[in-house]
Motif scaffolding. Sequence first.
Motif, PDB file in Angstrom:
ATOM      1  N   UNK A  68       0.834  -1.213   0.000  1.00  0.00           N
ATOM      2  CA  UNK A  68       0.000   0.000   0.000  1.00  0.00           C
ATOM      3  C   UNK A  68       0.865   1.259   0.000  1.00  0.00           C
ATOM      4  N   UNK A  69       2.058   1.154   0.576  1.00  0.00           N
ATOM      5  CA  UNK A  69       2.978   2.282   0.658  1.00  0.00           C
ATOM      6  C   UNK A  69       4.147   2.126  -0.325  1.00  0.00           C
ATOM      7  N   UNK A  70       3.921   1.419  -1.390  1.00  0.00           N
ATOM      8  CA  UNK A  70       4.998   1.075  -2.323  1.00  0.00           C
ATOM      9  C   UNK A  70       5.720   2.283  -2.919  1.00  0.00           C
ATOM     10  N   UNK A  71       5.051   3.432  -3.010  1.00  0.00           N
ATOM     11  CA  UNK A  71       5.726   4.622  -3.543  1.00  0.00           C
ATOM     12  C   UNK A  71       6.732   5.198  -2.551  1.00  0.00           C
ATOM     13  N   UNK A  72       6.566   4.885  -1.280  1.00  0.00           N
ATOM     14  CA  UNK A  72       7.465   5.403  -0.247  1.00  0.00           C
ATOM     15  C   UNK A  72       8.508   4.376   0.189  1.00  0.00           C
ATOM     16  N   UNK A  73       8.163   3.092   0.136  1.00  0.00           N
ATOM     17  CA  UNK A  73       9.074   2.047   0.626  1.00  0.00           C
ATOM     18  C   UNK A  73      10.184   1.789  -0.388  1.00  0.00           C
ATOM     19  N   UNK A  74      11.419   1.860   0.079  1.00  0.00           N
ATOM     20  CA  UNK A  74      12.583   1.611  -0.766  1.00  0.00           C
ATOM     21  C   UNK A  74      13.145   0.224  -0.485  1.00  0.00           C
ATOM     22  N   UNK A  75      13.098  -0.197   0.769  1.00  0.00           N
ATOM     23  CA  UNK A  75      13.718  -1.461   1.188  1.00  0.00           C
ATOM     24  C   UNK A  75      13.003  -1.948   2.440  1.00  0.00           C
ATOM     25  N   UNK A  76      12.815  -3.260   2.532  1.00  0.00           N
ATOM     26  CA  UNK A  76      12.257  -3.866   3.741  1.00  0.00           C
ATOM     27  C   UNK A  76      12.923  -5.213   3.956  1.00  0.00           C
ATOM     28  N   UNK A  77      13.218  -5.515   5.219  1.00  0.00           N
ATOM     29  CA  UNK A  77      13.866  -6.771   5.569  1.00  0.00           C
ATOM     30  C   UNK A  77      13.242  -7.284   6.860  1.00  0.00           C
ATOM     31  N   UNK A  78      12.735  -8.510   6.836  1.00  0.00           N
ATOM     32  CA  UNK A  78      12.197  -9.150   8.032  1.00  0.00           C
ATOM     33  C   UNK A  78      13.166 -10.225   8.466  1.00  0.00           C
ATOM     34  N   UNK A  79      13.756 -10.057   9.626  1.00  0.00           N
ATOM     35  CA  UNK A  79      14.698 -11.028  10.171  1.00  0.00           C
ATOM     36  C   UNK A  79      13.962 -11.853  11.215  1.00  0.00           C
ATOM     37  N   UNK A  80      13.582 -13.075  10.856  1.00  0.00           N
ATOM     38  CA  UNK A  80      12.838 -13.938  11.772  1.00  0.00           C
ATOM     39  C   UNK A  80      13.692 -14.479  12.909  1.00  0.00           C
ATOM     40  N   UNK A  81      14.990 -14.478  12.736  1.00  0.00           N
ATOM     41  CA  UNK A  81      15.873 -14.953  13.800  1.00  0.00           C
ATOM     42  C   UNK A  81      15.822 -14.017  15.002  1.00  0.00           C
ATOM     43  N   UNK A  82      15.749 -12.701  14.729  1.00  0.00           N
ATOM     44  CA  UNK A  82      15.699 -11.734  15.824  1.00  0.00           C
ATOM     45  C   UNK A  82      14.352 -10.988  15.868  1.00  0.00           C
ATOM     46  N   UNK A  83      13.413 -11.374  15.013  1.00  0.00           N
ATOM     47  CA  UNK A  83      12.046 -10.838  15.012  1.00  0.00           C
ATOM     48  C   UNK A  83      11.993  -9.333  14.764  1.00  0.00           C
ATOM     49  N   UNK A  84      12.819  -8.858  13.842  1.00  0.00           N
ATOM     50  CA  UNK A  84      12.907  -7.428  13.568  1.00  0.00           C
ATOM     51  C   UNK A  84      12.589  -7.140  12.100  1.00  0.00           C
ATOM     52  N   UNK A  85      11.719  -6.158  11.908  1.00  0.00           N
ATOM     53  CA  UNK A  85      11.401  -5.651  10.574  1.00  0.00           C
ATOM     54  C   UNK A  85      12.119  -4.320  10.408  1.00  0.00           C
ATOM     55  N   UNK A  86      12.934  -4.213   9.362  1.00  0.00           N
ATOM     56  CA  UNK A  86      13.653  -2.976   9.045  1.00  0.00           C
ATOM     57  C   UNK A  86      13.063  -2.430   7.759  1.00  0.00           C
ATOM     58  N   UNK A  87      12.709  -1.151   7.739  1.00  0.00           N
ATOM     59  CA  UNK A  87      12.119  -0.538   6.550  1.00  0.00           C
ATOM     60  C   UNK A  87      12.832   0.788   6.263  1.00  0.00           C
ATOM     61  N   UNK A  88      13.276   0.945   5.039  1.00  0.00           N
ATOM     62  CA  UNK A  88      13.856   2.201   4.567  1.00  0.00           C
ATOM     63  C   UNK A  88      12.837   2.827   3.626  1.00  0.00           C
ATOM     64  N   UNK A  89      12.609   4.134   3.800  1.00  0.00           N
ATOM     65  CA  UNK A  89      11.573   4.822   3.038  1.00  0.00           C
ATOM     66  C   UNK A  89      12.116   6.094   2.396  1.00  0.00           C
ATOM     67  N   UNK A  90      11.367   6.607   1.448  1.00  0.00           N
ATOM     68  CA  UNK A  90      11.677   7.904   0.856  1.00  0.00           C
ATOM     69  C   UNK A  90      11.337   8.983   1.895  1.00  0.00           C
ATOM     70  N   UNK A  91      11.968  10.143   1.821  1.00  0.00           N
ATOM     71  CA  UNK A  91      11.732  11.204   2.812  1.00  0.00           C
ATOM     72  C   UNK A  91      10.391  11.911   2.620  1.00  0.00           C
ATOM     73  N   UNK A  92       9.328  11.235   2.990  1.00  0.00           N
ATOM     74  CA  UNK A  92       7.972  11.773   2.923  1.00  0.00           C
ATOM     75  C   UNK A  92       7.606  12.238   4.336  1.00  0.00           C
ATOM     76  N   UNK A  93       7.154  13.476   4.501  1.00  0.00           N
ATOM     77  CA  UNK A  93       6.815  13.957   5.847  1.00  0.00           C
ATOM     78  C   UNK A  93       5.842  13.010   6.570  1.00  0.00           C
ATOM     79  N   UNK A  94       6.226  12.597   7.782  1.00  0.00           N
ATOM     80  CA  UNK A  94       5.377  11.760   8.625  1.00  0.00           C
ATOM     81  C   UNK A  94       5.391  10.273   8.333  1.00  0.00           C
ATOM     82  N   UNK A  95       6.104   9.836   7.309  1.00  0.00           N
ATOM     83  CA  UNK A  95       6.052   8.432   6.893  1.00  0.00           C
ATOM     84  C   UNK A  95       6.594   7.486   7.969  1.00  0.00           C
TER      85      UNK A  95
END
Length: 118
Positions: A68-95
């Motif tokens: 749904x946010x594909x225009x803002x999302x640049x990168x996403x990584x879900x690490x199930x070993x440590x249960x962490x979702x990392x998301x890099x986004x474009x510089x959109x105010x409030x994103x």
Amino acid sequence: MDDHCAPGHALRHTIAFHTTEPLWQRAPTRDEQGRPLPDFMMLIPRLGTRPARQVRTTLQAIAEVLHQYRDAVVFADMNLRINVLWVTVRPVPGICLELPAALKVRVPEAMLVAHRAG
């Protein structure tokens, strides 16, 4: 999605079971014009220890929100070993608050741990 994709391109889904590069080498830090990209991290407690079907359902919910946010999302990584979702986004105010809030609606146990404004 890598750091060279233009806005509006579809998210590229990848699954890597044995990634050898650390996250800091894979996650983009700058956009096509060299501007810093903000990112955030969410913890999803015990996700990796849940039954496979529940893990798949949660990952699908995350993927749907990211789509749904594909225009803002640049990168996403879900690490199930440590249960962490990392998301890099474009510089959109409030994103970095809006997108984690949308993820939390779909995955209530997800917790925003940190975000970096760039």
